[in-house]
Scaffold this motif. Structure first.
Motif, PDB file in Angstrom:
ATOM      1  N   ALA A  40       0.834  -1.205   0.000  1.00 53.70           N
ATOM      2  CA  ALA A  40       0.000   0.000   0.000  1.00 53.70           C
ATOM      3  C   ALA A  40       0.871   1.257   0.000  1.00 53.70           C
ATOM      4  N   ALA A  41       1.932   1.260   0.776  1.00 55.53           N
ATOM      5  CA  ALA A  41       2.839   2.414   0.819  1.00 55.53           C
ATOM      6  C   ALA A  41       3.566   2.568  -0.523  1.00 55.53           C
ATOM      7  N   GLN A  42       3.940   1.463  -1.132  1.00 54.67           N
ATOM      8  CA  GLN A  42       4.579   1.522  -2.447  1.00 54.67           C
ATOM      9  C   GLN A  42       3.628   2.123  -3.474  1.00 54.67           C
ATOM     10  N   ARG A  43       2.366   1.707  -3.420  1.00 52.19           N
ATOM     11  CA  ARG A  43       1.369   2.232  -4.352  1.00 52.19           C
ATOM     12  C   ARG A  43       1.157   3.724  -4.143  1.00 52.19           C
ATOM     13  N   ARG A  44       1.091   4.165  -2.889  1.00 54.00           N
ATOM     14  CA  ARG A  44       0.931   5.597  -2.617  1.00 54.00           C
ATOM     15  C   ARG A  44       2.104   6.389  -3.176  1.00 54.00           C
ATOM     16  N   GLY A  45       3.308   5.847  -3.058  1.00 54.62           N
ATOM     17  CA  GLY A  45       4.479   6.501  -3.635  1.00 54.62           C
ATOM     18  C   GLY A  45       4.379   6.597  -5.146  1.00 54.62           C
ATOM     19  N   GLN A  46       3.883   5.546  -5.775  1.00 59.94           N
ATOM     20  CA  GLN A  46       3.699   5.548  -7.229  1.00 59.94           C
ATOM     21  C   GLN A  46       2.637   6.563  -7.650  1.00 59.94           C
ATOM     22  N   THR A  67       4.284  14.191 -11.720  1.00 64.45           N
ATOM     23  CA  THR A  67       4.759  14.175 -13.104  1.00 64.45           C
ATOM     24  C   THR A  67       3.685  14.692 -14.053  1.00 64.45           C
ATOM     25  N   GLN A  68       2.442  14.243 -13.874  1.00 58.08           N
ATOM     26  CA  GLN A  68       1.333  14.700 -14.719  1.00 58.08           C
ATOM     27  C   GLN A  68       1.205  16.219 -14.686  1.00 58.08           C
ATOM     28  N   VAL A  69       1.182  16.763 -13.486  1.00 57.86           N
ATOM     29  CA  VAL A  69       0.956  18.199 -13.336  1.00 57.86           C
ATOM     30  C   VAL A  69       2.150  18.989 -13.867  1.00 57.86           C
ATOM     31  N   ARG A  70       3.362  18.509 -13.609  1.00 56.94           N
ATOM     32  CA  ARG A  70       4.545  19.209 -14.118  1.00 56.94           C
ATOM     33  C   ARG A  70       4.532  19.233 -15.636  1.00 56.94           C
ATOM     34  N   ARG A  71       4.269  18.096 -16.253  1.00 60.64           N
ATOM     35  CA  ARG A  71       4.236  18.040 -17.722  1.00 60.64           C
ATOM     36  C   ARG A  71       3.117  18.902 -18.294  1.00 60.64           C
ATOM     37  N   ALA A  72       1.948  18.870 -17.657  1.00 62.98           N
ATOM     38  CA  ALA A  72       0.823  19.681 -18.124  1.00 62.98           C
ATOM     39  C   ALA A  72       1.139  21.173 -18.041  1.00 62.98           C
ATOM     40  N   SER A  73       1.998  21.547 -17.093  1.00 67.90           N
ATOM     41  CA  SER A  73       2.375  22.957 -16.942  1.00 67.90           C
ATOM     42  C   SER A  73       3.399  23.376 -17.991  1.00 67.90           C
ATOM     43  N   SER A  99      13.063  26.298  -9.019  1.00 67.13           N
ATOM     44  CA  SER A  99      12.087  27.166  -8.356  1.00 67.13           C
ATOM     45  C   SER A  99      11.729  26.683  -6.954  1.00 67.13           C
ATOM     46  N   ALA A 100      11.710  25.369  -6.779  1.00 64.59           N
ATOM     47  CA  ALA A 100      11.351  24.793  -5.477  1.00 64.59           C
ATOM     48  C   ALA A 100      12.529  24.771  -4.510  1.00 64.59           C
ATOM     49  N   GLY A 101      13.724  25.012  -5.032  1.00 65.39           N
ATOM     50  CA  GLY A 101      14.900  25.008  -4.165  1.00 65.39           C
ATOM     51  C   GLY A 101      15.383  23.617  -3.792  1.00 65.39           C
ATOM     52  N   ILE A 102      15.134  22.658  -4.676  1.00 66.92           N
ATOM     53  CA  ILE A 102      15.612  21.297  -4.451  1.00 66.92           C
ATOM     54  C   ILE A 102      16.397  20.846  -5.673  1.00 66.92           C
ATOM     55  N   SER A 103      17.095  19.742  -5.538  1.00 61.52           N
ATOM     56  CA  SER A 103      17.921  19.285  -6.659  1.00 61.52           C
ATOM     57  C   SER A 103      17.058  18.627  -7.734  1.00 61.52           C
ATOM     58  N   VAL A 104      17.515  18.740  -8.966  1.00 62.38           N
ATOM     59  CA  VAL A 104      16.806  18.096 -10.070  1.00 62.38           C
ATOM     60  C   VAL A 104      16.850  16.583  -9.896  1.00 62.38           C
ATOM     61  N   GLU A 105      17.921  16.067  -9.315  1.00 66.83           N
ATOM     62  CA  GLU A 105      17.997  14.622  -9.070  1.00 66.83           C
ATOM     63  C   GLU A 105      16.901  14.174  -8.103  1.00 66.83           C
ATOM     64  N   THR A 106      16.571  15.010  -7.124  1.00 69.62           N
ATOM     65  CA  THR A 106      15.483  14.674  -6.198  1.00 69.62           C
ATOM     66  C   THR A 106      14.161  14.610  -6.942  1.00 69.62           C
ATOM     67  N   VAL A 107      13.887  15.594  -7.790  1.00 61.25           N
ATOM     68  CA  VAL A 107      12.647  15.591  -8.578  1.00 61.25           C
ATOM     69  C   VAL A 107      12.593  14.348  -9.451  1.00 61.25           C
ATOM     70  N   ARG A 108      13.652  14.053 -10.142  1.00 63.37           N
ATOM     71  CA  ARG A 108      13.674  12.870 -11.018  1.00 63.37           C
ATOM     72  C   ARG A 108      13.499  11.581 -10.231  1.00 63.37           C
ATOM     73  N   SER A 109      14.132  11.509  -9.074  1.00 60.09           N
ATOM     74  CA  SER A 109      14.037  10.318  -8.239  1.00 60.09           C
ATOM     75  C   SER A 109      12.595  10.089  -7.767  1.00 60.09           C
ATOM     76  N   ILE A 110      11.919  11.160  -7.407  1.00 57.68           N
ATOM     77  CA  ILE A 110      10.521  11.044  -6.995  1.00 57.68           C
ATOM     78  C   ILE A 110       9.660  10.639  -8.185  1.00 57.68           C
ATOM     79  N   GLU A 111       9.834  11.327  -9.310  1.00 53.79           N
ATOM     80  CA  GLU A 111       9.010  11.044 -10.488  1.00 53.79           C
ATOM     81  C   GLU A 111       9.213   9.630 -11.024  1.00 53.79           C
ATOM     82  N   LYS A 112      10.399   9.093 -10.897  1.00 54.91           N
ATOM     83  CA  LYS A 112      10.668   7.744 -11.393  1.00 54.91           C
ATOM     84  C   LYS A 112      10.337   6.667 -10.358  1.00 54.91           C
ATOM     85  N   GLY A 113       9.909   7.097  -9.172  1.00 53.22           N
ATOM     86  CA  GLY A 113       9.518   6.149  -8.141  1.00 53.22           C
ATOM     87  C   GLY A 113      10.657   5.582  -7.328  1.00 53.22           C
TER      88      GLY A 113
END
Length: 100
Positions: A9-15, A22-28, A38-52
């Protein structure tokens, strides 16, 4: 101390979180680099979250991304608690982002 394995369940919530961000970022029309900067975080962090790869990101990281993408934390929480989709393609953005 090693990190505990996440239950399914936690894995699914992360997904679901990764999918929505990712949907909202791409739509923007914004790149991961632009949102990260803009968020003040690393691009690697964003990619890591988006890729699961980061299924349970830090609260303040999620809050910064939500702010940059115009999402409320309530919306993200609700989205990640939706029942599993029977569609093998995953959640579908109906134009309302799953919110009415």
């Amino acid at each position: 101390m090693p990190r505990r394995r996440l239950d399914p369940a936690a894995q699914r919530r992360g997904q679901m979180l990764a999918s929505r961000l990712t949907q909202v970022r791409r739509a923007s029309g914004r790149s991961a680099e632009a949102v990260a900067r803009s968020a003040g975080i690393s691009v690697e962090t964003v990619r890591s979250i988006e890729k699961g790869r980061t299924a349970t990101p830090e609260f303040f990281t999620v809050a910064a991304l939500a702010t940059e993408l115009g999402l409320s934390l309530d919306e993200l929480y609700t989205f990640t608690r939706q029942p599993p989709s029977r569609d093998p393609q995953g959640p579908v953005d109906s134009g309302t982002g799953g919110f009415t």
